[in-house]
Design an enzyme around this catalytic site. Structure first.
Site, PDB file in Angstrom:
ATOM      1  CG  ASP A 116      -1.730   1.204   1.474  1.00 29.86           C
ATOM      2  OD1 ASP A 116      -1.562   2.144   0.672  1.00 29.86           O
ATOM      3  OD2 ASP A 116      -2.338   1.404   2.533  1.00 29.86           O
ATOM      4  CE  LYS A 142      -4.484   8.811   0.350  1.00 31.60           C
ATOM      5  NZ  LYS A 142      -5.108   9.588   1.413  1.00 31.60           N
TER       6      LYS A 142
HETATM    7  C1  PLP Z   1      -1.838   4.524   4.073  1.00 29.66           C
HETATM    8  C2  PLP Z   1      -3.195   4.500   3.180  1.00 29.66           C
HETATM    9  N1  PLP Z   1      -3.661   3.442   2.303  1.00 29.66           N
HETATM   10  C3  PLP Z   1      -5.020   3.573   1.876  1.00 29.66           C
HETATM   11  C4  PLP Z   1      -5.547   4.830   1.738  1.00 29.66           C
HETATM   12  C5  PLP Z   1      -6.730   4.737   0.796  1.00 29.66           C
HETATM   13  O1  PLP Z   1      -6.582   5.658  -0.109  1.00 29.66           O
HETATM   14  P1  PLP Z   1      -8.033   6.111  -1.102  1.00 29.66           P
HETATM   15  O2  PLP Z   1      -9.131   6.467  -0.214  1.00 29.66           O
HETATM   16  O3  PLP Z   1      -7.423   7.022  -2.111  1.00 29.66           O
HETATM   17  O4  PLP Z   1      -8.479   4.655  -1.599  1.00 29.66           O
HETATM   18  C6  PLP Z   1      -5.229   5.837   2.242  1.00 29.66           C
HETATM   19  C7  PLP Z   1      -6.010   7.153   2.417  1.00 29.66           C
HETATM   20  O5  PLP Z   1      -6.126   7.814   3.328  1.00 29.66           O
HETATM   21  C8  PLP Z   1      -3.857   5.891   3.145  1.00 29.66           C
HETATM   22  O6  PLP Z   1      -3.532   6.759   4.054  1.00 29.66           O
END
Ligand code: PLP
Length: 324
Positions: A116, A142
């Site tokens: 991730d 992000k």
């Molecule tokens: C470490 C991490 N993983 C996954 C996500 C999920 O991202 P998204 O909501 O863009 O799918 C986030 C979002 O805050 C995150 O900080």
């Protein structure tokens, strides 16, 4: 391009891997290894796979300051491990995980490594070949890009051997009345009209970040985090969570003032922090906190803004010490 799939974001990307690779390869009694610091996006899809397949979800212990060590990962691996899923960088603690070493260990057990990278791709250069991860996910929003688009990287051989999770136009090869065949990656995972506007926006964001230089972005925000922590440590009753070695964020609590109250008072001064469980409830429980506040820095932040945050925190403390 065969290894880059445009998705709605990190969440969708990880769900594709879980619903396809996970559902196909995890059997009863197998093990999926995660850590206590995962964002829910990299936890719940694996919980679901484990539940449906009667597999076991194993959690890697953290060190007292919130780091994942290679030894702690190794302790959870076995010959039943099929998947190791781990954040590259923690969105709460700023911890940087040893992905390359963990991928090597996972492969030695015949498992795949899912990364991730939602909190690393915007802030540092990533070389998937060097990390040797099997899958890696991130979101455009992000990293100065638009919402609604992200990327799933996967090794071509793995992707082409996986079943699609969505079916329809664009992803087909031959369509019969009862049966159809599907195109190779990336098309087999991009059913329907592609995320064209999102991909163009992400591309512009990447060009922008490349122009500034990801190394410069990373150095700048790390400097701001260290600068912030040095001053925040002087505020009586303020607890900073996470290890010293971190990316550009500081998660904290201000005595027994609720994180949402801290965020509200800072907001009144024009300072935006995030408060809550940060989509990481198991980590909150591990920290023994119901919620925390988080200041995170990016390329546009300045030392003056950090000074304003510190002043704002002192005022917040003052405000709540008078019985509001
Ligand atoms: C470490 C991490 N993983 C996954 C996500 C999920 O991202 P998204 O909501 O863009 O799918 C986030 C979002 O805050 C995150 O900080």
């Amino acid at each position: 391009h065969e290894e880059i799939i445009f998705t709605r974001g990190t969440t969708t990307a990880i769900n594709i891997v879980a619903s396809s690779y996970g559902m196909e390869h995890v059997e009863e009694g197998d093990e999926i290894v995660v850590t206590y610091l995962e964002h829910h996006a990299n936890l719940i899809p694996w919980q679901q796979v484990a539940k449906r397949k009667k597999a076991k979800l194993k959690y890697v212990d953290l060190t007292a300051d919130g780091r994942v060590t290679v030894e702690a990962v190794e302790a959870q691996l076995s010959d039943r491990t099929k998947i190791v899923a781990m954040a590259h960088v923690s969105n709460v603690l700023g911890t940087i995980n040893p992905i390359k070493e963990v991928a090597r260990l996972a492969h030695a057990r015949g498992a795949v490594m899912v990364v991730d990278a939602a909190q690393s791709a915007p802030h540092q250069r990533i070389d998937v070949t060097d990390l040797d991860c099997d899958f890696l996910a991130f979101s455009a929003h992000k990293m100065c890009g638009p919402t609604g688009v992200g990327v799933l990287y996967g090794k071509k051989a793995l992707l082409n051997a996986m079943e699609p999770v969505e079916f329809g136009g664009e992803m087909i090869d031959y369509v019969g009345l009862e049966e159809s065949t599907f195109k190779p990656s990336p098309y087999r995972f991009e059913a329907g009209t592609p995320i064209i506007a999102g991909a163009v926006g992400l591309s512009a964001a990447i060009d922008f970040l490349e122009e500034i230089g990801l190394e410069n972005v990373e150095a700048h925000e790390r400097e701001l985090a260290q600068y912030a922590m040095a001053q925040m440590r002087d505020i009586d009753g303020l607890t900073i969570y996470g290890p010293e070695e971190r990316v550009g964020l500081v998660t904290f609590n201000l005595g027994d003032v609720h994180a949402h109250d801290v965020a509200t008072v800072l907001d009144m001064q024009g300072i935006a922090v995030r408060a809550g469980h940060h989509c990481a409830q198991p980590l909150m429980r591990w920290l023994g906190a119901s919620s925390t506040a988080r200041a995170s820095f990016y390329l546009y932040n300045t030392k003056e803004e950090v000074d304003a945050l510190v002043t704002g925190l002192r005022q917040t403390k003052e405000y709540f010490s008078h019985g509001f």
